[in-house]
Design a protein around this motif. Sequence first.
Motif, PDB file in Angstrom:
ATOM      1  N   LEU A 149      39.042  31.143  41.770  1.00 29.11           N
ATOM      2  CA  LEU A 149      40.449  31.407  41.588  1.00 29.11           C
ATOM      3  C   LEU A 149      40.719  32.214  40.317  1.00 29.11           C
ATOM      4  O   LEU A 149      41.562  33.104  40.317  1.00 29.11           O
ATOM      5  CB  LEU A 149      41.230  30.089  41.546  1.00 29.11           C
ATOM      6  N   VAL A 150      39.992  31.882  39.250  1.00 29.81           N
ATOM      7  CA  VAL A 150      40.187  32.604  38.000  1.00 29.81           C
ATOM      8  C   VAL A 150      39.696  34.041  38.146  1.00 29.81           C
ATOM      9  O   VAL A 150      40.373  34.981  37.721  1.00 29.81           O
ATOM     10  CB  VAL A 150      39.478  31.893  36.820  1.00 29.81           C
ATOM     11  N   ALA A 151      38.534  34.216  38.775  1.00 24.12           N
ATOM     12  CA  ALA A 151      38.008  35.570  38.969  1.00 24.12           C
ATOM     13  C   ALA A 151      38.960  36.401  39.830  1.00 24.12           C
ATOM     14  O   ALA A 151      39.201  37.584  39.544  1.00 24.12           O
ATOM     15  CB  ALA A 151      36.621  35.517  39.603  1.00 24.12           C
ATOM     16  N   MET A 152      39.524  35.793  40.853  1.00 27.42           N
ATOM     17  CA  MET A 152      40.486  36.501  41.705  1.00 27.42           C
ATOM     18  C   MET A 152      41.742  36.833  40.902  1.00 27.42           C
ATOM     19  O   MET A 152      42.292  37.929  41.019  1.00 27.42           O
ATOM     20  CB  MET A 152      40.840  35.665  42.927  1.00 27.42           C
ATOM     21  N   GLY A 153      42.184  35.907  40.067  1.00 31.55           N
ATOM     22  CA  GLY A 153      43.336  36.150  39.212  1.00 31.55           C
ATOM     23  C   GLY A 153      43.104  37.319  38.273  1.00 31.55           C
ATOM     24  O   GLY A 153      43.974  38.177  38.095  1.00 31.55           O
TER      25      GLY A 153
ATOM     26  N   PHE B 196      44.146  28.655  32.069  1.00 34.26           N
ATOM     27  CA  PHE B 196      45.244  28.381  31.144  1.00 34.26           C
ATOM     28  C   PHE B 196      45.457  29.573  30.207  1.00 34.26           C
ATOM     29  O   PHE B 196      46.592  29.985  29.964  1.00 34.26           O
ATOM     30  CB  PHE B 196      44.967  27.126  30.309  1.00 34.26           C
ATOM     31  N   PHE B 197      44.352  30.101  29.683  1.00 38.13           N
ATOM     32  CA  PHE B 197      44.448  31.208  28.721  1.00 38.13           C
ATOM     33  C   PHE B 197      45.042  32.459  29.371  1.00 38.13           C
ATOM     34  O   PHE B 197      45.977  33.064  28.841  1.00 38.13           O
ATOM     35  CB  PHE B 197      43.074  31.518  28.119  1.00 38.13           C
ATOM     36  N   PHE B 198      44.497  32.859  30.517  1.00 35.97           N
ATOM     37  CA  PHE B 198      44.963  34.092  31.161  1.00 35.97           C
ATOM     38  C   PHE B 198      46.401  33.961  31.665  1.00 35.97           C
ATOM     39  O   PHE B 198      47.175  34.916  31.604  1.00 35.97           O
ATOM     40  CB  PHE B 198      44.023  34.514  32.287  1.00 35.97           C
ATOM     41  N   LEU B 199      46.770  32.773  32.153  1.00 34.57           N
ATOM     42  CA  LEU B 199      48.144  32.555  32.582  1.00 34.57           C
ATOM     43  C   LEU B 199      49.093  32.658  31.380  1.00 34.57           C
ATOM     44  O   LEU B 199      50.142  33.296  31.454  1.00 34.57           O
ATOM     45  CB  LEU B 199      48.285  31.196  33.274  1.00 34.57           C
ATOM     46  N   GLY B 200      48.687  32.071  30.269  1.00 37.51           N
ATOM     47  CA  GLY B 200      49.476  32.193  29.044  1.00 37.51           C
ATOM     48  C   GLY B 200      49.619  33.637  28.606  1.00 37.51           C
ATOM     49  O   GLY B 200      50.699  34.066  28.181  1.00 37.51           O
ATOM     50  N   ALA B 201      48.546  34.402  28.728  1.00 43.55           N
ATOM     51  CA  ALA B 201      48.578  35.813  28.321  1.00 43.55           C
ATOM     52  C   ALA B 201      49.535  36.625  29.200  1.00 43.55           C
ATOM     53  O   ALA B 201      50.258  37.492  28.697  1.00 43.55           O
ATOM     54  CB  ALA B 201      47.171  36.403  28.363  1.00 43.55           C
ATOM     55  N   ILE B 202      49.542  36.347  30.496  1.00 43.68           N
ATOM     56  CA  ILE B 202      50.475  37.061  31.385  1.00 43.68           C
ATOM     57  C   ILE B 202      51.915  36.707  31.006  1.00 43.68           C
ATOM     58  O   ILE B 202      52.769  37.589  30.894  1.00 43.68           O
ATOM     59  CB  ILE B 202      50.220  36.740  32.867  1.00 43.68           C
ATOM     60  N   TYR B 203      52.176  35.414  30.808  1.00 45.77           N
ATOM     61  CA  TYR B 203      53.533  35.016  30.428  1.00 45.77           C
ATOM     62  C   TYR B 203      53.929  35.656  29.090  1.00 45.77           C
ATOM     63  O   TYR B 203      55.077  36.050  28.914  1.00 45.77           O
ATOM     64  CB  TYR B 203      53.667  33.502  30.359  1.00 45.77           C
TER      65      TYR B 203
ATOM     66  N   LEU C  32      43.224  40.568  40.292  1.00 47.27           N
ATOM     67  CA  LEU C  32      44.600  40.918  40.627  1.00 47.27           C
ATOM     68  C   LEU C  32      45.356  41.426  39.401  1.00 47.27           C
ATOM     69  O   LEU C  32      46.121  42.394  39.484  1.00 47.27           O
ATOM     70  CB  LEU C  32      45.321  39.714  41.242  1.00 47.27           C
ATOM     71  N   GLU C  33      45.114  40.793  38.265  1.00 44.87           N
ATOM     72  CA  GLU C  33      45.771  41.218  37.031  1.00 44.87           C
ATOM     73  C   GLU C  33      45.362  42.646  36.664  1.00 44.87           C
ATOM     74  O   GLU C  33      46.199  43.470  36.294  1.00 44.87           O
ATOM     75  CB  GLU C  33      45.414  40.248  35.903  1.00 44.87           C
ATOM     76  N   LYS C  34      44.088  42.940  36.805  1.00 46.23           N
ATOM     77  CA  LYS C  34      43.595  44.293  36.501  1.00 46.23           C
ATOM     78  C   LYS C  34      44.172  45.336  37.448  1.00 46.23           C
ATOM     79  O   LYS C  34      44.322  46.493  37.088  1.00 46.23           O
ATOM     80  CB  LYS C  34      42.064  44.325  36.536  1.00 46.23           C
ATOM     81  N   GLN C  35      44.537  44.906  38.649  1.00 44.61           N
ATOM     82  CA  GLN C  35      45.149  45.815  39.626  1.00 44.61           C
ATOM     83  C   GLN C  35      46.661  45.925  39.411  1.00 44.61           C
ATOM     84  O   GLN C  35      47.335  46.657  40.122  1.00 44.61           O
ATOM     85  CB  GLN C  35      44.885  45.322  41.050  1.00 44.61           C
ATOM     86  N   GLY C  36      47.175  45.183  38.445  1.00 44.32           N
ATOM     87  CA  GLY C  36      48.599  45.224  38.169  1.00 44.32           C
ATOM     88  C   GLY C  36      49.422  44.237  38.977  1.00 44.32           C
ATOM     89  O   GLY C  36      50.650  44.273  38.937  1.00 44.32           O
ATOM     90  N   ASP C  37      48.756  43.361  39.712  1.00 46.17           N
ATOM     91  CA  ASP C  37      49.459  42.364  40.528  1.00 46.17           C
ATOM     92  C   ASP C  37      49.597  41.066  39.732  1.00 46.17           C
ATOM     93  O   ASP C  37      48.871  40.100  39.953  1.00 46.17           O
ATOM     94  CB  ASP C  37      48.695  42.128  41.834  1.00 46.17           C
ATOM     95  N   ASN C  38      50.532  41.055  38.789  1.00 43.08           N
ATOM     96  CA  ASN C  38      50.718  39.871  37.954  1.00 43.08           C
ATOM     97  C   ASN C  38      51.179  38.664  38.755  1.00 43.08           C
ATOM     98  O   ASN C  38      50.782  37.536  38.459  1.00 43.08           O
ATOM     99  CB  ASN C  38      51.695  40.158  36.817  1.00 43.08           C
ATOM    100  N   SER C  39      51.999  38.870  39.775  1.00 45.88           N
ATOM    101  CA  SER C  39      52.459  37.744  40.604  1.00 45.88           C
ATOM    102  C   SER C  39      51.283  37.081  41.309  1.00 45.88           C
ATOM    103  O   SER C  39      51.181  35.852  41.347  1.00 45.88           O
ATOM    104  CB  SER C  39      53.481  38.214  41.640  1.00 45.88           C
ATOM    105  N   GLY C  40      50.397  37.885  41.869  1.00 47.59           N
ATOM    106  CA  GLY C  40      49.206  37.345  42.524  1.00 47.59           C
ATOM    107  C   GLY C  40      48.297  36.640  41.537  1.00 47.59           C
ATOM    108  O   GLY C  40      47.740  35.582  41.827  1.00 47.59           O
ATOM    109  N   ALA C  41      48.161  37.219  40.350  1.00 54.93           N
ATOM    110  CA  ALA C  41      47.329  36.604  39.314  1.00 54.93           C
ATOM    111  C   ALA C  41      47.913  35.266  38.896  1.00 54.93           C
ATOM    112  O   ALA C  41      47.184  34.271  38.770  1.00 54.93           O
ATOM    113  CB  ALA C  41      47.206  37.536  38.116  1.00 54.93           C
ATOM    114  N   ILE C  42      49.222  35.226  38.703  1.00 53.58           N
ATOM    115  CA  ILE C  42      49.883  33.972  38.320  1.00 53.58           C
ATOM    116  C   ILE C  42      49.653  32.903  39.381  1.00 53.58           C
ATOM    117  O   ILE C  42      49.348  31.752  39.062  1.00 53.58           O
ATOM    118  CB  ILE C  42      51.394  34.200  38.074  1.00 53.58           C
TER     119      ILE C  42
END
Length: 101
Positions: A1-5, A35-42, A8-18
């Motif tokens: 799930l984290v790798a997929m997130g 937790f870290f990557f979700l915090g970074a997106i927020y 998705l984040e690298k592709q610009g899909d923040n909603s999918g990453a979240i």
Amino acid sequence: LVAMGRALEKQGDNSGAIRNYTLAIQQPVANINAFFFLGAIYEKQDKTKEAIPLFKQVLSMDKEHLGACLHLATLLANNGETQKAGKYFRHALKLDPENVA
């Protein structure tokens, strides 16, 4: 799930990453990186109230997580909570005195 997130984040899909990071932190053995990557997106989305508890969770799981410490300190400083921010900046300096940005 984290790798997929991350993908998705690298592709610009923040909603999918979240979505993926949120699922990852709900797992019985939560991945600290979720937790870290979700915090970074927020944080990027200026959602400080959502980001701060996630970085605090990272630090509760790993007191020496430099990235979470710096992100949390910066968010608190930007939020006017300078004394709390100073605590985390000082901790970051102890963790890595040569490389604090």
